[in-house]
Scaffold this active site. Sequence first.
Site, PDB file in Angstrom:
ATOM      1  N   GLU A 223       0.843  -1.195   0.000  1.00 23.02           N
ATOM      2  CA  GLU A 223       0.000   0.000   0.000  1.00 23.02           C
ATOM      3  C   GLU A 223       0.880   1.248   0.000  1.00 23.02           C
ATOM      4  O   GLU A 223       1.713   1.418   0.891  1.00 23.02           O
ATOM      5  CB  GLU A 223      -0.905  -0.027   1.238  1.00 23.02           C
TER       6      GLU A 223
ATOM      7  N   LEU B 234      -6.114  -1.241  -0.606  1.00 23.09           N
ATOM      8  CA  LEU B 234      -6.104  -1.557   0.829  1.00 23.09           C
ATOM      9  C   LEU B 234      -6.837  -2.876   1.002  1.00 23.09           C
ATOM     10  O   LEU B 234      -8.031  -2.919   1.259  1.00 23.09           O
ATOM     11  CB  LEU B 234      -6.796  -0.450   1.630  1.00 23.09           C
ATOM     12  N   SER B 235      -6.112  -3.936   0.808  1.00 20.32           N
ATOM     13  CA  SER B 235      -6.730  -5.234   0.619  1.00 20.32           C
ATOM     14  C   SER B 235      -5.686  -6.282   0.968  1.00 20.32           C
ATOM     15  O   SER B 235      -5.229  -7.046   0.134  1.00 20.32           O
ATOM     16  CB  SER B 235      -7.128  -5.308  -0.867  1.00 20.32           C
ATOM     17  N   GLU B 236      -5.284  -6.303   2.245  1.00 23.85           N
ATOM     18  CA  GLU B 236      -4.100  -7.080   2.632  1.00 23.85           C
ATOM     19  C   GLU B 236      -4.222  -8.558   2.315  1.00 23.85           C
ATOM     20  O   GLU B 236      -3.258  -9.184   1.890  1.00 23.85           O
ATOM     21  CB  GLU B 236      -3.792  -6.886   4.122  1.00 23.85           C
TER      22      GLU B 236
ATOM     23  N   PHE C 210       2.217  -1.972   8.671  1.00 20.78           N
ATOM     24  CA  PHE C 210       2.382  -2.266  10.097  1.00 20.78           C
ATOM     25  C   PHE C 210       2.083  -3.747  10.347  1.00 20.78           C
ATOM     26  O   PHE C 210       1.063  -4.245   9.859  1.00 20.78           O
ATOM     27  CB  PHE C 210       1.436  -1.400  10.933  1.00 20.78           C
TER      28      PHE C 210
ATOM     29  N   HIS D 116      -1.085   0.154  15.923  1.00 20.36           N
ATOM     30  CA  HIS D 116       0.017   0.463  15.000  1.00 20.36           C
ATOM     31  C   HIS D 116       1.375   0.377  15.699  1.00 20.36           C
ATOM     32  O   HIS D 116       2.346   0.946  15.226  1.00 20.36           O
ATOM     33  CB  HIS D 116      -0.114   1.884  14.435  1.00 20.36           C
TER      34      HIS D 116
END
Lengths: 335, 370, 327
Positions: free
Chosen positions: A30, A68-70, A93, A139
């Site tokens: 990302e 955003l699609s881990e 993170f 985080h």
Amino acid sequence: MARNLSMKDAINEALDQEMARDPTVIVMGEDIVGGSGSPGEDDAWGGVLGVTKGLYAKHGDRLIDTPLSESAYIGAAIGASTCGLRPVAELMFLDFMGVCFDQIFNQAAKFRYMFGGKAETPVTIRAMVGAGFRAAAQHSQMLTPIVTHIPGLKVVCPSNAYDAKGLLIQSIRDNDPVIFCEHKNLYAHESDVPEESYTVPFGEANIVREGADATIVAYGLMVHRASEAAEALAKEGIQCEIVDLRTLSPIDIDSVVESVENTGRLICVDEANPRCSIAADVTATLSQEAFGSLKAAPQLVTAPHTPVPFSPALEDLYIPSAEHIVDAVRKTMAP
Amino acid sequence: MSEDSITAVLMPKWGLSMREGVLVDWLVDEGAEIGVGDEIMEVETDKIASAVEAADAGILRRRVAAAGETYPVRALLGVLAPEAVSDDEIDAYIAAYELPADAGDDEDAASQYEFVDTAAGRLRYARRGDDGPALVLVHGFGGDLDNWLFNIDVLAQQARVFALDLPGHGQSSKQLGDPSLAGLAGELQAFLDALEIDRAHLVGHSMGAAVAARLACDAPGRVQSLALISAAGLGPEINADYIDGFVDAESRRELKPVLLNLFADSELVSRGMVDDLLKYKRIDGVHEALQQLAASLFADGRQQNLLAAQIAELSIPTLVIWGTEDRVIPPAHAQNAAVARIEQIDGAGHMVQMEQASRVNALILEHVLG
Amino acid sequence: MNDNVFPLGNEDLLEAYRTMKTIREFEERLHVDFGRGEIPGFVHLYAGEEAAATGIMMHLNDQDRIASTHRGHGHCIAKGVDINAMMAEIYGKVTGACRGKGGSMHIADLSKGMMGANGILGAGSPLACGAALAAKTLGHGGIGMSFTGDGASNQGTFLESLNLAAIWNLPMVFVVENNGYAESTSVDYATAVDSYADRAAGFGVPGVIVDGTDFFAVYEAAGEIIRRAREGGGPSLMECKMVRFFGHFEGDAQTYRGAGENEHNRANRDCLKLFRARVTEADVIDGGDLDAIDSEVLAAIEQAVEQAVAAPLPGAADLTTDVYVRY
């Protein structure tokens, strides 16, 4: 020749050199380029903290911004690694691994064993770890024990720029999945780094400081806290040996045993929460392997069993300090 | 008396990474008369320990530093001054001494190294000394210019000294054009050309001695004298376990026992020395370069280049230095160099120039200056 | 015999039948042997769904990678994995496709492009996207393909993968095998839309629905979307509506099914019977040729079982090997 380089720049250089050396190395994550599809400039960010800045200009489309699609992109990196690429996927993170952990621990970690030794999964997953950034509970975690627990994963957590470059190059060339943990509060830390490519092997601890009285085992940021503690104790005549584990899986227990056989005292420092931590693991193993050498009960210095708090007043209390380590060493020295 | 007559004894700086050292012990008492080159104290870093030679002559009026303590590079350890200087003046000198702000800095150290591009690639070298004959130091297999750590500054007091990293070594290019001895000698010649050194005294250690000798045979006009230390090229035997072990070792555990072969005093093989060599070995291209050199020069565990007869035919003054405890190349090879002056140094191993630095330095200077 | 009116030559028709029959008999035999207690663990059988795996995989080569499901035997066989190695694996033998370390749910053969059956539902979709990304990056012309059941097609991984494949225009095909049940739960309960193909539009991807019991419908639809993927046209979704002859796993009492449902499926929606009828009624293939294949397949399965039973078990030394490539 060697220059003083920050850990952030050392990581960037490792990626740059490996991409130049091997066309199958791709880097994805990302905002690792930043600004993809946006009206503004290309390479807008180079990662949220700028670690990959400038690589897009050199290597173009082999740096891939992801949605955003881990689960999808970490899984894709893992899948691609079984099909001829050497992807380096940035998870930003490590705290975010919750959303894609299946791909890491049920897929990547298990392919080789589950498929009877046929699969190679040369994927590197880079992620920031650690507290001190005022980034609160989601985080800031040191989740190294969770990934270290999983057979099939290799886990790396460098404490300085030299190790970071060599360990990252080793991670990329390694044919097993590697979780590469970067302490965000070490990005600015500088040390001598050769310009050339080089590797630092897995499973070899670094003896940061030699001493005959007590062995302090640490990794990542805690190596620096241990050094501060050792400096303070040296003024009292207590000489500490500091073992920087560098890689948590594989782990160089032999070096710890060797050191404890000389010092008779063990202090394990870990920024992770205490239960099932690296500190607990090393202490348990050493109690079994070197019990006869121990002159005092081993001490553990870890974060408390709480989430990472936000308020600086609390976060500073949360992170193990040099004073905590000094106290722990003193406990082992008490008659 | 003016302050000019007071001379400081400082913590030396050995190599790029040294920032501090431990004064292990004083070797001379207060009030002792000291000559240039006398061993005055024992210093240890995380990488190496050695006696420190006096750079100046005088009376050791004060031992400022205490044995067993750690001091930064260029810290004031002692004071030399003639009798005429009063104790008060010495006290004032000590009180006024300030550690240089750049002591141990990388910039300071890095500027001591230079790079030159030759046909053989980019070579790193150190240059010391402004006057006197040109003296070129050539390290051995797997070594680098820091093998001359305890020699270069002393020699530079009376010579222009150059120490290079051969290709594949130190911080020079890791690709070897030609891994043969003639190839390495050609690269040494290219180095002389690049630095516009017409003739030089060549001081070679181990494989570097063979390289120097080979250049003397190939281009005798470029070589004023030869000093061959623990030399390769004088006999067929070599410790193949050392060569193979050095090439193949991947970890501290594997490398340390190999390095013990280099020194008579095993205490000298420190963790720092092992770590530094591992850092070198882990650079891309080094393993291949060492493999190529070993295969070319020491195939089947035997030295492939025997130069004793050729050296004997040269009319170049040649000095041979050997440690009697050398476990890498047999000291008996010294006898094969028929024409040479041969100096055996008792109790020293293969790295005799480090273990017995003052003796070796004196021999080299005597040889070079005549 | 009449002229061949099908999109495949006679040889290919016979090959398609042989593949479907091999899957069927493999699963029927496992059903029996599992019932006898000869198979450790549990197995999920593909019987009834053969036309989908076969009709799709006939368009693929070894460069094309598929990520399969927990119900993976049919995908393995259609992708060319050796049935002897598969059977030995299911018996937990060291001669198995995974040396006895994977079992029914983890059979893989990367040399055949089979990235693995998978015990985690929906996990294969991102992996197959990775295969497609590798194919695109390396430019070798292969594609990635993921299989998910109607149940796993509700997983986030599947939906995220559709988006990823679409924005990167990957050479990727998503196959949804809709057999009506996610374990015991009906698709009508668990999925809000009428068809998974409808979801494709939400990701800007073409979606098609085919009758998964009709080999020819599958073969033709798959051919088109696979060609599109290969030619750079991007990903597609294909939903195969099909039936599962057995339970979710062996030992499933299937009390969730309606009365007579299994009997009805066996009688009217058996893809092998439908295939045989089509090719023999068109008078293109001789029924005797199919009968001959039936006997050959039965013999091959019998041999696979005999070999598996006779094969050695893994030893204690195998327990700790192959966790890493390098330790």
